[in-house]
Every structure is written in C-alpha cells, then in structure tokens.
Design an enzyme around this catalytic site. Structure first.
Site, short mmCIF file in Angstrom:
data_model
loop_
_atom_site.label_atom_id
_atom_site.label_comp_id
_atom_site.label_asym_id
_atom_site.label_seq_id
_atom_site.Cartn_x
_atom_site.Cartn_y
_atom_site.Cartn_z
N GLU A 163 9.75 26.02 44.95
CA GLU A 163 10.76 27.06 45.17
C GLU A 163 12.17 26.67 44.74
O GLU A 163 13.12 26.79 45.50
CB GLU A 163 10.75 27.48 46.65
N ASN A 206 5.58 25.06 42.00
CA ASN A 206 5.05 26.12 42.86
C ASN A 206 6.17 27.05 43.32
O ASN A 206 7.24 26.57 43.71
CB ASN A 206 4.40 25.44 44.09
N HIS A 242 2.20 35.73 48.07
CA HIS A 242 2.35 36.33 49.40
C HIS A 242 2.68 37.81 49.18
O HIS A 242 3.77 38.14 48.72
CB HIS A 242 3.51 35.68 50.16
N GLU A 271 -1.04 30.18 47.70
CA GLU A 271 -0.75 30.52 49.11
C GLU A 271 -1.10 31.98 49.38
O GLU A 271 -0.37 32.69 50.07
CB GLU A 271 0.73 30.26 49.42
N ASP A 273 -1.91 35.44 50.59
CA ASP A 273 -2.18 36.29 51.75
C ASP A 273 -1.62 37.67 51.47
O ASP A 273 -0.66 37.81 50.72
CB ASP A 273 -1.67 35.69 53.08
#
Ligand code: 9MR
Length: 451
Positions: A163, A206, A242, A271, A273
């Site tokens: 990030e 990432n 996400h 990640e 979701d």
C-alpha cells in the site's frame, strides 16, 4: 488427470532412466482417475493454482476454524502476525511466536504460506516513525533481513511493500515515514534487500483499489514496468480485492490483471472479500475466480478470512463461510467456477498424488534434489515414490522422508517420515544429495502412490 500427463510422465521416466533427463520440474502421476476437486484447495490445484485464506493464530485452537482451514485451503496468510508491530515491537527485539504458530500449522499440512508484510505504513510501531533517515534505512533493511531470515525457505511469496500509493487520481506515493524520509527509492531498496535475504521467495508488491484500470493501478503499473526494465527484483503483484457495493468488482478486472502479467510478473488475488449475501455475492465471487482462471499468470487466490464471524468487516458478511461455518452460496459458486464439485470428490478413485522433481543447489561433485508430493482431489494419509539415480551416482543423504533402497543402491523408495497426511491439493517435499561421480544426470522420479 488427462492421459497426456501420464504419457508425459512415462516419457519423463524413460528419459530419466537413460540419463538424458534435463533437470527441472517433471511430474509423474499415479494414473488413477481423479474426480473433480471437492474442496476449494483441491479444485484450484487442478488448475495449477492455490486457494488460500488469511488466518489468525488465536483462532487455530477452535476446532471448526482449524478443520475448515485444513479441509479447504492450500495456502495461508497470517492476517496480522507478521506485521512490523507484531514481530519487531521495539527496535532489534523480534517476536515470532504467533506467526510461527501459523507457519508450523501450515507446514505440517503441506499448505503454502504468504508472508504479509515487510514494509507498510500501518501497524508500524512508533519507534520506526521517530527515526532519522539514515537510521530508518538501516532499520528497514534490518527488519527485512531478520524476518526473512527467520522464515527463509518457508514462504512462497512475500508482500515486500504494501500500500505505498495514494488513493484517488494523483497517482502519487502515499506519505509514510519511508516515503517521506527515504523518497521513492525505498520501494526498490526494500525489494533488493528482500531478494538477497531469501532468493527462493517470490517478491510481491501488494495494494488495494488497484483492481481495475485507474490512476492508482496505472501508477503501480508504471513502477513495475520500470522495475522490470531496470532489473529491480519483483516477481508478483498482489491485488487485494476488497469489494462491496460502493467498490464492486471492476468490469476490467481481468484485463487489469492481464496487463500486469504481460509485464512478466505473476499476479495474485491476495485479500479477497466481497460484502453482500446470496446470489449477488456469489456472482461477484465467481467473476473474480473466472478472471484469475483466464489469466495464466494468476497463480492463486487468497480470501481474507475463513468465516464471516472473524472478518475485519464482519457486519458485511464478506466471506465464503457464515458465522457457523456453513458454506454460503458464494462458496458453492467459487467451487464450481474452479471446476470442482461438492458431490464428486474423494470416491471412487480415492487417494492420488503427484511427484515433481526440481534440482536445488549444485556443486562440482554433487547436487541436491527436491521432490514435491501433492495430494490429488482427495485427502491422503500416506504416499510413496521412487528416486532412481544413474550409476555410478550415489545418493548420500536425504531429509524429510524415510528412505529404503533396492539391492543396486540406485533406486530409493521414499515414504513419509512420520505422519504422511495431506489435505486434498496440499503438498509436502523431501530432499536428497546425489554424488555425481562424473555423471550430472537428473534422477528419474517414479509414479507417486497414495493411500
Ligand atoms: O484484517 C486485518 C485486521 O485484523 C487489522 O485490524 C487491520 C489493521 O490495519 O489489517 C487488516 O488487514 C489489512 C491488510 O493487512 C492489508 N490490506 C487491508 C486489510 C484489511 O484492512
């Protein structure tokens, strides 16, 4: 398994026995017909990918948490346990106990581990932000070196930098102690340090909100392209993924993954979701899985947790298992999109495995070999395979297995050293050292037999 695999395997075996075999990944199979994968991990393995989840060490003692993890997933990412505040809370004093629990749980079950994360502005202890530029550089490199050394050889992919870019249209780097004191070069420096620390680990950048083509992903794209052009070591880009109604799966998700892959890096969904429920949640999940399957270099998918109960945004019920570990519609859709089927796995056909050889270190007089055993679409409780060397070669050492030899001493049969259980699609490996005695040929690996 398709018959082409078996014939490739037979050809490999014959070539190996005649000593002509080049070193490198050769697969042999038991030839048993395999049903479609009946778990996420097994179904993904049949496409050559892993299916992982974020894991929290403090839930591993909960029986349903551990049994769902062990049954369904072939990779884990410690959700918080490898972050800077967890492993180096004060300068130079490292604590790996929670992360070690996750790594040993994964390793004993043949799961891969993603390392998350080495350099990130968040979950960063206060002492780091207080350092001068010179000290910060030393501390960053020391952190990378110590953490990667501790897990050397155990991590499939590391999120080296997490990030580092701003949201929105600027395409700029995010303000952080690293960015503000070390400048743009901190990312490159972190990757170079990481490569030297564990050359076997894949090194990833990432980020989130980079899942479609936008200003932020363009900025990451430009950085990765520059790294590849200048030989800065980077192997993969992680797309956190996400999603919710305000930030749905972008229509250009697949083409965004593909343009990064075309730069010569792997892409991983790291990640995943998706907030929601029922069919609409299932459809969004399916779109993500389809996109990954359509991109050859999309090597695996990790969901950000097992059960809605422990999600970082639990109220959005974003995961594949509900709070009682029931499979949600999204689970079934993900499984079938991966080519699996909840009814088909396991029987008949039963336990199968594959054995894959790769050459490791080589010296003038000897080399090390590694054989990876991967369970097919059903769990297995034991396995065996053979390693045949060409006389006058001699196998002088082995590890992670229990060997026996034929009377010539050339054919070694390897069985598990202790518990041989592997979840469907999960892997383990054993190693050995071969004295060349003038012959550098790679060994031939026999069929893998599972029970
Ligand atoms: O899921 C993690 C949660 O338990 C932590 O409280 C949070 C702290 O920042 O980090 C969450 O994981 C994040 C991941 O490390 C990086 N990408 C965003 C994830 C969700 O916030």
């Amino acid at each position: 398994m398709p018959s082409s695999t078996s014939s490739r395997a037979r050809r490999a075996l014959v070539l190996g026995l005649t000593g002509l075999l080049a070193a490198g990944g050769l697969a042999t199979t038991s030839g048993t017909a395999e049903a479609a994968g009946s778990t996420l991990g097994a179904a993904a393995a049949e496409t050559g990918r892993y299916f992982g989840t974020a894991v929290a060490a403090n839930h591993l003692g909960e029986a349903q948490y551990a049994s769902t993890l062990d049954a369904e997933f072939t990779s884990v990412t410690p959700e918080n346990e490898m972050k800077w505040d967890a492993v180096e809370p004060s300068r130079g004093s490292f604590n790996f106990s929670s992360a070690d629990q996750i790594v040993s749980h994964a390793q004993s079950r043949g799961m891969k581990v993603r390392g998350h994360t080495l350099v990130w502005h968040s979950q960063l202890p206060g002492w780091v932000s207080g350092l001068s530029a010179t000290d910060l550089r030393t501390a960053m490199n020391n952190h990378i070196n110590q953490v990667m050394a501790h897990y050397k050889g155990k991590i499939h992919s590391w999120d080296v930098v997490n990030e580092a870019f701003q949201d929105g249209s600027s395409g700029a780097r995010r303000s952080s102690p690293f960015q503000d004191k070390l400048g743009n070069g901190f990312i490159e420096e972190a990757f170079r340090t990481a490569r030297a620390a564990d050359p076997a680990a894949k090194l990833c950048y990432n980020d989130y909100n980079t899942d479609g083509v936008n200003a932020k992903s363009n900025a990451v794209y430009t950085m990765v392209k520059d790294f590849k052009a200048r030989g800065v070591p980077i192997d993969c880009v992680g797309f956190q993924s996400h999603f919710n109604s305000a930030s749905p799966v972008p229509a250009d998700y697949q083409s965004n993954l593909q343009r990064f892959a075309d730069l010569g890096v792997d892409v991983q969904i790291t990640e995943l979701d998706i907030e929601g429920s029922g069919t609409s949640q299932a459809t969004s999940y399916s779109n993500v899985v389809k996109a990954c399957l359509a991109v050859t270099r999309c090597t695996g998918i990790t969901v950000w947790g097992i059960t809605d109960k422990y999600s970082w945004r639990s109220s959005g019920t974003p995961l594949l298992f509900d709070s009682n570990y029931n499979k949600k519609p999204a689970y079934t859709t993900v499984l079938t999109t991966l080519g699996g089927s909840s009814g088909g796995g396991g029987t008949p056909g039963g336990a199968t495995c594959t054995a894959t050889y790769s050459k490791q270190e080589e010296w003038s007089d000897r080399f090390n070999g590694k054989v990876t055993i991967t369970a097919g679409s059903s769990p297995i409780t034991s396995w065996s395979t053979t390693v045949t060397v060409t006389s006058p070669q001699k196998t002088i050492a082995t590890w992670n297995g229990s060997p026996t030899w034929d009377s010539s001493g050339n054919v070694m049969t390897m069985r598990p050293n202790g518990n041989g259980s592997l979840a469907a699609g999960a892997s383990t490996s054993f190693g050995f050292t071969v004295m060349k005695n003038g012959n550098s040929a790679a060994p031939a690996i026999g069929a893998c037999t599972a029970s």
